[in-house]
Write a protein that holds these residues in place. Structure first.
Motif: not given
Length: 108
Positions: A23-25, A39-41, A86-89, A99-106
Motif C-alpha cells: 500500500s501507499i505509505d 485511486e491509491l493502492p 475518499f479512496f476505495e480500499v 466492500e463499501g469502505f473508503y480511506a478518508i483524507n482530510l
C-alpha cells in the motif's frame, strides 16, 4: 464556525490491519495535502473471521493505516463537507472481499 468530530465509540483497533508492504505509505495521509490521483493502492486485512460482522457494521474503522469510513458515512460527508477525499480500499478476510469502505483524507 462549523466543525465535525469524527470518532469511533467502540475500539476498532486491531480488527483491521493495513498492509504497508503493498500500500501507499500511510504517512502520506498525515501531511495535510490533497492527492491528485483518484485511486491509491490501499490494502487491508481483517485478521479474524470472528470480527467480520463487527467490521461490516462499523461506520469508522481505526487501523495502523489511514482511517476507514463506511459508504454510508462517506455519502453524508460528501454532501456536507468540502475538500475531503475518499479512496476505495481493498479489504479481505481470508478469501472474502469486503466492500463499501473508503480511506478518508482530510487535507486540512
Amino acid at each position: 464556525m462549523r466543525g465535525y468530530i469524527i470518532s469511533t465509540t467502540k475500539n476498532t483497533n486491531n480488527l483491521v490491519t493495513y498492509n504497508n508492504e503493498i500500500s501507499i505509505d500511510y504517512k502520506e495521509f498525515l501531511q495535510g495535502k490533497s492527492f491528485f490521483e483518484t485511486e491509491l493502492p490501499l490494502f487491508y486485512t481483517v485478521q479474524k473471521k470472528a470480527d467480520l460482522n463487527k467490521v461490516k457494521k462499523a461506520l469508522i474503522l481505526e487501523s495502523s493505516g489511514p482511517e476507514l469510513i463506511s459508504k454510508r458515512l462517506k455519502e453524508i460527508l460528501e454532501e456536507n463537507t468540502k475538500n475531503v477525499q475518499f479512496f476505495e480500499v481493498e479489504m479481505y478476510c481470508e478469501d472474502e472481499k469486503i466492500e463499501g469502505f473508503y480511506a478518508i483524507n482530510l487535507p486540512y
